[in-house]
Design a protein around this motif. Structure first.
Motif, short mmCIF file in Angstrom:
data_model
loop_
_atom_site.label_atom_id
_atom_site.label_comp_id
_atom_site.label_asym_id
_atom_site.label_seq_id
_atom_site.Cartn_x
_atom_site.Cartn_y
_atom_site.Cartn_z
N ARG A 58 0.87 -1.19 0.00
CA ARG A 58 0.00 0.00 0.00
C ARG A 58 0.90 1.23 0.00
NH1 ARG A 58 -4.45 0.93 4.59
NH2 ARG A 58 -5.81 -0.05 3.07
N LYS B 106 -10.07 5.16 -5.51
CA LYS B 106 -8.90 5.83 -6.07
C LYS B 106 -7.69 4.91 -6.14
CE LYS B 106 -7.99 8.85 -1.98
NZ LYS B 106 -8.96 8.26 -1.07
N ARG C 258 -11.90 1.76 0.13
CA ARG C 258 -12.05 1.29 1.50
C ARG C 258 -13.46 1.56 2.01
NH1 ARG C 258 -6.71 4.29 3.73
NH2 ARG C 258 -7.36 5.67 2.06
N ASP D 32 -7.72 -5.59 -2.74
CA ASP D 32 -6.83 -4.57 -2.17
C ASP D 32 -5.45 -5.19 -1.95
OD1 ASP D 32 -7.70 -1.70 -0.58
OD2 ASP D 32 -5.69 -2.50 -0.20
N ILE D 33 -4.46 -4.34 -2.04
CA ILE D 33 -3.09 -4.82 -1.85
C ILE D 33 -2.75 -4.98 -0.37
CG2 ILE D 33 -1.90 -2.56 -1.72
CD1 ILE D 33 -0.01 -3.91 -3.97
N ILE E 64 -3.97 -4.52 -8.01
CA ILE E 64 -5.22 -4.48 -8.77
C ILE E 64 -5.05 -5.02 -10.19
CG2 ILE E 64 -6.85 -2.84 -9.82
CD1 ILE E 64 -6.75 -1.41 -7.02
P1 ADP Z 1 -11.57 5.83 -2.16
O1 ADP Z 1 -11.42 7.00 -1.23
O2 ADP Z 1 -11.60 6.21 -3.58
O3 ADP Z 1 -12.68 4.92 -1.74
P2 ADP Z 1 -9.39 4.66 -0.71
O4 ADP Z 1 -8.25 5.61 -0.64
O5 ADP Z 1 -10.27 4.58 0.48
O6 ADP Z 1 -10.22 4.96 -2.03
O7 ADP Z 1 -8.86 3.20 -0.99
C1 ADP Z 1 -7.81 2.95 -1.84
C2 ADP Z 1 -7.37 1.51 -1.58
O8 ADP Z 1 -6.64 1.07 -2.70
C3 ADP Z 1 -6.48 1.35 -0.36
O9 ADP Z 1 -7.04 0.43 0.53
C4 ADP Z 1 -5.16 0.84 -0.94
O10 ADP Z 1 -4.55 -0.14 -0.12
C5 ADP Z 1 -5.59 0.25 -2.25
N1 ADP Z 1 -4.57 0.26 -3.30
C6 ADP Z 1 -3.79 1.28 -3.70
N2 ADP Z 1 -3.03 0.93 -4.73
C7 ADP Z 1 -3.31 -0.36 -4.99
C8 ADP Z 1 -2.85 -1.30 -5.95
N3 ADP Z 1 -1.93 -0.99 -6.87
N4 ADP Z 1 -3.37 -2.54 -5.92
C9 ADP Z 1 -4.30 -2.89 -4.98
N5 ADP Z 1 -4.78 -2.04 -4.08
C10 ADP Z 1 -4.30 -0.79 -4.07
#
Ligand code: ADP
Ligand code: TZD
Ligand code: MG
Length: 587
Positions: free
Chosen positions: A179, A241, A301, A325-326, A345
């Motif tokens: 992350r 995001k 999240r 999620d990572i 992802i």
């Molecule tokens: P939003 O506010 O758009 O709902 P968040 O910031 O809450 O998005 O969540 C973004 C999530 O994406 C985090 O839990 C993070 O661990 C995950 N994440 C970020 N980059 C990657 C990736 N390359 N692969 C998988 N998960 C990812």
């Protein structure tokens, strides 16, 4: 020689020739140059910061060596720029600050980057360890490493020039692997001037190989997720995001389209698939949250922005969640996750696509029809409001024209902050391409505006339209000078309603103004004129449209003071329910 080794030996490190005791010429380098060389070796060629002791010369040398150094008026804005650069490029954005106060100003942005999962490195000069640790009152004394630690993913200090290569490598890996998040790198003043043999220095540099390794999901996790998906009668995909950050745009589009499922983009995931896509449920948000039976989260999240996955917004019917999620610890953070899929992802989506095979069954037609109907109803309800000609303008009147401008210029980047100015813009303006909408993120923080606007155009070369509440703008407004100085194609539109949420509050208790109102009728456009940019006041949708189009065509720094009805907004925009109620008032 491997490519990496060759690149390293080709690195043109700045050196100084000096005769040693035997009269032989010895090539020397120092901390300044090693940091610059280490950044360049790793493709980190933009720095956002504010100069001062002990980093002034470092900034100059970096600029001389071809690194782009953007000097800001306040470190927090430089930090927000670095954070969003990380989001846009998947490389850590670099913010450079001076000791103690400069460091602290940058720290908010570092914490913001960590909270939002954006890779960023805050490099800060610091005072002498010996004096700091004995608390003897050095110039700008502060134990910065200790203070940064709880607010970032990792924090490191480099004490010796020969450790610069390793130190930066650790910072890069910590920022982008797993992350992503913010990393603090402490650079004591003495480090910069440390001298060492140039060849040894060159050898000490590290080119980080595969900084964010793919994380392949377990096949059983993919099977489990597909089983849950297959069982769905009313499925929903939520894109966050993290999905936008992953830059797996084609695979995500293929997955969504193959699944036939409605998708809901979170704010900064808008445009990953166009908001006008037939499966987009953005305009039917409450319906899909309430009625869905299976929800697949991709890089989003279940935090406050999604009501923690429970409560009345999510309806009565039981739901099953699939989460991609990572970060393994994200699973079950708020509700039970029936099918956790841990991995990056790109890899997870590819594995799901493969597992779906050639004849995937689309979701039941009654679900799709119900979502589409709700969406069309809501869109047509809004349509007349977007063409109203009320003077002063309300949010919809102003956004009606800005919406068309973004439709005609889908490559432009939209930066957005405020309360009503944020919520209405998010709801009204459709996005068409990935990573074109940048905003207040997970914290809903005011002040990201000008930093994001600057980094967005610096990193992508695209023009920026920043839609700003008048309060929101105030947090970073001085950076319009930075925008003018670097001649950046940024058009700032201020939704000026004379205050925070509304401009109508009155304080009955004294002659002081109410806490939420500003000087009425302020002319923010004059601020831009002070630095040689274009300032315009717009009181009608037509004036606004003309001014924005002109700015986007010319690429000249422009600030438009869009006069908005002070009574048009509501307290806290769409999240007024989060305000605590006074127990006394209730009685
Ligand atoms: P939003 O506010 O758009 O709902 P968040 O910031 O809450 O998005 O969540 C973004 C999530 O994406 C985090 O839990 C993070 O661990 C995950 N994440 C970020 N980059 C990657 C990736 N390359 N692969 C998988 N998960 C990812
Ligand atoms: N400080 C910081 C750093 N972030 C915040 N979110 C706030 C304060 C509180 N706050 C909001 O949540 S929105 C907002 C503040 C001060 C400003 C809203 O006013 P605006 O937008 O002029 O930007 P509207 O259009 O008037 O609602
Ligand atoms: Mg306002």
């Amino acid at each position: 020689m491997s490519d990496a080794a060759k690149k390293k030996s080709d690195t043109a490190i700045d050196t100084l020739a000096r005769k040693d005791q035997s009269g032989e010429t010895q090539e020397l380098t120092d901390g300044f140059h090693l940091i610059i060389d280490a950044l360049k070796l790793n493709g980190l060629t933009t720095i956002y910061g504010v100069p001062g002791i002990p980093i002034t010369d470092f900034g100059r040398m970096a600029q001389t060596s071809g690194i782009r150094v953007l000097s800001f008026r306040h470190e927090q804005n430089a930090g927000y720029a670095a954070a969003i650069a990380g989001f846009l490029t998947k490389k850590p954005g670099i913010c450079l600050t001076v000791s103690a106060p400069g460091f602290l100003n940058g720290l908010t942005a570092l914490a913001h980057a960590t909270t939002n999962c954006f890779p960023m490195i805050l490099m800060s000069g610091s005072s002498e360890r010996e004096i700091v640790d004995l608390q003897q009152g050095d110039y700008e004394e502060m134990d910065q490493l200790a203070i940064a630690k709880p607010l970032c993913k990792a924090a490191y200090r480099i004490l010796h020039a020969e450790d610069i290569g390793i130190g930066l490598a650790r910072a890069i890996r910590a920022a982008v692997s797993g992350r992503p998040g913010g990393v603090y790198l402490d650079l004591p003043a003495k480090l910069f001037g440390q001298v060492m043999d140039a060849e040894a220095g060159r050898k000490s540099l590290v080119e980080v190989i595969d900084a964010a390794p793919a994380q392949i999901p377990a096949p059983t996790a993919i099977e489990r997720a597909l089983d849950v998906l297959k069982s769905a009668k009313r499925p929903l995909i939520i894109l966050g995001k993290g999905a936008a950050y992953a830059q797996a745009d084609d695979a995500i589009k293929a997955l969504v389209e193959k699944s036939g499922m409605p998708f809901l983009p979170m704010s900064m995931a808008k445009g990953l698939l166009p908001d006008t896509h037939p499966q987009c449920a953005g305009a039917a948000r409450s319906t899909v949250l309430r009625e869905s039976d299976v929800v697949m989260m991709i890089g989003a999240r279940l935090n406050w922005l999604l009501s923690h996955g429970k409560g009345k917004n999510w309806g009565e019917a039981p739901k099953k969640f699939i989460q991609i999620d990572i970060e393994p610890k994200e699973m079950d953070s708020n509700v039970e996750i029936a099918a956790p899929v841990v991995g990056d992802i790109g890899s997870c989506v590819a594995a799901l696509l493969e597992g779906m095979g050639g004849n995937w069954q689309a979701p039941p037609a009654d679900w799709i029809d119900a979502v589409m109907k709700k969406r069309e109803d809501n869109v047509s309800k809004m349509a007349p409001r977007l063409v109203n000609n009320n003077v002063p303008m309300d949010y919809h009147a102003a956004l009606g024209v800005l919406r068309t401008i973004i439709k005609e210029r889908p490559d432009a980047i939209l930066v957005n902050e405020g309360a009503n100015a944020l919520d209405f813009t998010r709801g009204v303006i459709d996005m068409y391409k990935p990573r074109k909408r940048l905003d207040v993120g997970t914290w809903g923080v005011m002040g990201i505006g000008m930093g994001q606007a600057i980094a967005a155009t610096v990193e992508t070369g695209k023009p920026v339209l920043a839609i700003e509440g008048d309060s929101a703008f105030g947090f970073s407004g001085m950076e319009v000078e930075t925008i003018c100085r670097y001649k950046l194609p940024v058009c700032v539109v201020i939704f000026n309603n004379n205050g925070i949420y509304r401009g109508t509050d009155v304080n009955e208790a004294s002659s002081d103004p109410a806490t939420t109102v500003f000087v009425p009728g302020a002319r923010y456009d004059k601020i831009m004129e002070a630095f040689g940019g274009v300032g315009v006041e717009a009181t009608t949708p037509d004036e606004l449209k003309r001014a924005v189009n002109e700015a986007m065509d010319s690429g000249k720094p422009t600030l438009i003071n869009a006069v908005i009805d002070p009574a048009a907004g509501s307290e806290s925009g769409r999240i007024g329910n989060l305000n605590p109620q006074s127990a006394l008032k209730k009685k």
